[in-house]
Motif scaffolding. Structure first.
Motif, short mmCIF file in Angstrom:
data_model
loop_
_atom_site.label_atom_id
_atom_site.label_comp_id
_atom_site.label_asym_id
_atom_site.label_seq_id
_atom_site.Cartn_x
_atom_site.Cartn_y
_atom_site.Cartn_z
N SER A 64 115.75 -11.50 -43.72
CA SER A 64 116.58 -11.84 -45.20
C SER A 64 115.47 -13.81 -44.96
O SER A 64 115.10 -13.72 -44.62
N VAL A 65 116.38 -14.38 -46.27
CA VAL A 65 115.40 -15.52 -46.42
C VAL A 65 116.18 -16.73 -46.01
O VAL A 65 114.91 -17.81 -44.92
N SER A 92 113.04 -17.96 -43.40
CA SER A 92 112.46 -19.89 -43.17
C SER A 92 113.15 -19.94 -41.82
O SER A 92 111.87 -21.30 -41.90
N LEU A 127 119.54 -22.62 -49.26
CA LEU A 127 119.47 -21.42 -48.26
C LEU A 127 121.39 -21.44 -48.79
O LEU A 127 122.08 -20.25 -48.89
N ILE A 186 114.40 -11.76 -48.65
CA ILE A 186 113.42 -12.60 -48.90
C ILE A 186 112.36 -11.85 -49.92
O ILE A 186 112.13 -12.53 -50.82
N ILE A 205 114.08 -12.38 -53.50
CA ILE A 205 113.84 -13.76 -54.50
C ILE A 205 113.54 -13.41 -55.77
O ILE A 205 112.06 -12.61 -56.01
N ASP A 253 116.75 -17.01 -59.21
CA ASP A 253 116.85 -17.16 -58.03
C ASP A 253 117.04 -19.15 -58.42
O ASP A 253 117.27 -19.53 -57.72
N LEU A 263 107.36 -19.94 -50.32
CA LEU A 263 107.68 -18.82 -51.03
C LEU A 263 105.83 -18.51 -50.87
O LEU A 263 105.24 -17.13 -50.48
N CYS A 299 105.31 -17.21 -47.30
CA CYS A 299 106.11 -15.84 -46.96
C CYS A 299 105.11 -15.06 -48.06
O CYS A 299 104.87 -13.82 -47.64
#
Length: 389
Positions: free
Chosen positions: A81-82, A86, A113, A122, A125, A129, A157, A160
């Motif tokens: 998940s985001v 994070s 968030l 994630i 995204i 968004d 990001l 990520c």
């Protein structure tokens, strides 16, 4: 082919792949001390080896996918998940960056968030968004504030993407910000601030910032070595150690601030609340005098820079005094209208005119009779008078 190895009475599977530069090793604990159990679990790993190498199954998914690694004993491939991503990013960011920068990133990611459900993957995204984030905070924050958050979100990001949590980074376009110079405080307004009924301690602290150009955190986190204030890399914006020469009065003020900080700690209070005291008192003073919007305690640093620029007419010297890593950062001070600066800082402008007269006279005078020492002494005394105004 994945290999079965034993380490400290526990078996594990080892998957190796070539990433184009070096061999990368991924280890999956088998949670088994007996070989027969380990072999069965190792075969499951081998069946999924291709997906592990390609990134379909990532490290963060091992606990959910391999049943022996979770308490439920189930196998389910869950997307990160985001919120989880994070948390991993912040853990990595905190190790390599200053605590003030870390806190700012936490604020930006929390804002981000707030726009999504906590379990949103994630990988989902998108640019839509990012657009939603901009629209949500359009009426709440200034373009500069939104852009600050967007820069931190972009870094998150990218991290990520580098760690294969997402396939690509959505394109993030910054908002247009009004172009303006740094906010300084006029000479007359500085005098008005020091005439207010605020604590002598705070006045001395403001005087220190005004006459040195130091940042608030640099004063608090730096340490004295004689008359030199040494700002450690972790507290310096340039991430390099900085040394600032102080006069006797400034040294005493630094010692006083350190003494007050020790008392603050003895009460069990945190550093951030000590820093905020200075900001709060200065902001209240500016509001009381109805100074321009945007004036803050950091404006004392800008004011110092402007006074030095007026007096010296040397942007490289100002850059050095401010501790900037590049003179390009300092060049913004040279874009002010000099007539405007002369009006706002008459004392510093008078010093500039006197120095210019001395320089012109020095150029037209034979070198053998030029009073170099006298020129330097005159400049130093004049600049000191500006600091004491």
């Amino acid at each position: 082919m994945a290999t079965l190895v034993k380490h400290r009475d526990q078996y594990l599977s080892r998957v190796r792949k070539w990433d184009g530069v070096k061999q990368v090793t991924t280890t999956i604990p088998l949670r088994a001390s007996k070989k027969d159990i380990a072999v069965v679990r190792h075969k499951i790993v081998c069946k999924n080896e291709a997906d592990i190498k390609s990134g379909i199954i990532n490290k963060y998914q091992f606990k959910d996918y391999f049943a022996w690694l979770n308490d439920k004993g189930t196998s389910e491939l869950k997307l990160l998940s985001v919120k989880q991503a994070s948390e991993e990013y912040l853990e990595a960011y905190r190790v390599e960056n200053r605590i003030d920068s870390y806190r700012r990133v936490v604020i930006s990611l929390n804002r981000f968030l707030d726009c999504f459900k906590s379990d949103m993957p994630i990988k989902s995204i998108s640019i839509e968004d990012i657009a939603y984030f901009k629209a949500k905070y359009h009426e709440i924050h200034t373009p500069a504030g939104i852009n600050l958050n967007l820069r931190n979100i972009k870094s998150f990001l990218r991290w990520c993407n580098d760690n294969t949590l997402i396939d690509s980074v959505p394109k993030i376009k910054m908002l247009r910000e009004p172009k303006g110079n740094h906010k300084y405080i006029k000479e007359a307004d500085i005098k008005r601030i020091f005439e207010l009924d605020i604590s002598p301690f705070m006045k001395r602290a403001f005087y220190l910032l005004y006459t040195t150009g130091l940042r608030r955190s640099e004063v608090i986190m730096g340490h004295l070595d004689g008359t030199i204030l040494i700002v450690p890399p972790v507290s310096s914006k340039s991430t390099r150690e900085r040394e600032v020469t102080l006069n006797a009065k400034q040294v005493e003020i630094v010692k006083e601030i350190r003494s007050e900080l020790d008392k603050h700690y003895e009460k069990g209070s945190q550093l951030v609340t000590f820093k905020n005291k200075f900001t709060r008192v200065f902001s209240n003073a500016c509001k009381k005098l109805k100074l321009d919007e945007g004036i803050s305690i950091h404006s004392l640093r800008h004011t110092y820079a402007v006074i030095q620029w007026i007096s010296t007419n040397d942007i490289y010297e100002v850059s050095k005094l401010l501790g900037h890593s590049s003179v390009k950062t300092t060049e913004k001070y040279a874009k002010f209208n000099m007539d405007r600066l002369g009006q706002d800082f008459p004392t510093a402008y008078k010093v500039r005119l006197e120095i210019e007269k001395i320089r012109k006279k020095a150029i037209s005078t034979p070198l053998i009779s030029t009073p170099i020492l006298k020129i330097n002494q005159s400049s130093s005394e004049s600049l000191q008078s500006v600091s004491d105004c």
